[in-house]
Enzyme design. Sequence first.
Site, PDB file in Angstrom:
ATOM      1  CG  HIS A   1      -6.404  -0.951  -1.169  1.00  0.00           C
ATOM      2  ND1 HIS A   1      -6.988  -1.520  -2.281  1.00  0.00           N
ATOM      3  CD2 HIS A   1      -5.646   0.080  -1.617  1.00  0.00           C
ATOM      4  CE1 HIS A   1      -6.581  -0.869  -3.367  1.00  0.00           C
ATOM      5  NE2 HIS A   1      -5.775   0.103  -2.986  1.00  0.00           N
TER       6      HIS A   1
ATOM      7  CG  ASP B   1      -1.676   5.823   0.604  1.00  0.00           C
ATOM      8  OD1 ASP B   1      -0.895   6.314  -0.224  1.00  0.00           O
ATOM      9  OD2 ASP B   1      -2.864   5.566   0.348  1.00  0.00           O
TER      10      ASP B   1
END
Length: 452
Positions: free
Chosen positions: A329, A388
């Site tokens: 991320h 996700d």
Amino acid sequence: MNDYNSEERILSELTRMTQNSLIKPELYSKYAVKRGLRDLDGRGVLVGLTEIGEVHSYILDEGEIVPVPGRLIYRGYDIADLVKGFTADDRYGFEEVVYLLLFGRLPDPDVQKDFQQLLGNYQRLPEDFARDMILKAPSKDIMNTLARSVLALYSFDDNPDDTSLENVLKQCMRLIACFPSLAVYGFQAFSHYHGNQSLYIHSPRADLSIAENVLSMLRPDSKYTKLEATLLDLALVLHAEHGGGNNSSFVTHVVTSTGTDTYSAMAAAIGALKGPRHGGANIKVVQMFEDMKDKLMNWDDDEEIENYLTQILSKDAFDRSGLIYGIGHAVYSISDPRAVILKEYVAQLAQEKGLEAEFQLYSAVERLAPKVIAKSNKMYKAVSANVDFYSGFVYRMLNIPDEMFTPIFAIARIAGWSAHRIEEIVNAGKIIRPAYKSVAPRRKYVSMIDRT
């Protein structure tokens, strides 16, 4: 034929156009330009202040960045505490989080009841809107349908350009309430006209939560279990806001700063979220795992899993992008709090659906991928699973079609966008206009007759 030759001639200029648009990478360093508004260490360049959301992933110790477990904070409240609060009461939490993001405080029971009733009243679309604006022009991309529908709602508003706080708040609440219908009807139109499937148009129900309505409108029989609705509600809560620096929320600030209407600002945010670098990553995670399940002989063999992940990094497997989707991320390093929270409930749904083996495969990849990436020396910081990684698995278990993955993200994030739009209006800042330095050489004008 002449039209074709003209088009061919112009398109043949593509190579020259590319050369004239290419900027030498070393110039970004020379002029200290922060590409992507990010520092070399990955931190975002500070461009604004907000009271809406906070993403916390590190501390500074004597000037050095020290990664810490990630935290996501809505209006000062840790997301983990908010989730514990509404799950302990066995109730859905998204509408409460929407209120918190918009008004900056947690609602009491009476206010929450009034707010949910108001959202329920706002759910219905204008008469014949679904037929004329969605069914008559079905798109193959539901985010396109969503953006187009939001812009079309401008025409049904008596005061669309009124940017007073009261009017903008009403507009935002109406959009939050009707986003599920716009997205689901867009999918049903796509499924029918482009997929030759039966057309189902269920009206939203004011007595259901937003999560329940999404499932009810999507499914032919409108049936769902409590756990299914709880998982979707949780996913909406975790996607509702992520600080002002994420791309689509920043777009909301930028467009709002021009003084434009709510519908234009939200359509722009949808356009930003539509990009696969922002809102479409969970689809790639699911596709990666489908390929992985097909290629692996033994889902319980760590060595075989590591070999597959290594092949992904070397661009020899899956889509040959070199990316292990769902791992890493831009902000979080040690952990993404959204993934941590979601994983606990994913295990429950996987058991209900008889997909424990697939869940264990996800868990193994979550454990092994950071090690594989570390071995390849392709990272400047620790990496972990992001939201996700598990959200796509959740949507698949809920039988939500892939085309709806990013629209569901939008159904959640409209809450954050609305809060950021209101914050920009309240603070009445200047139009957001960062600087770009031109590095093009100066040239003398050449008359038409002398050009070759």
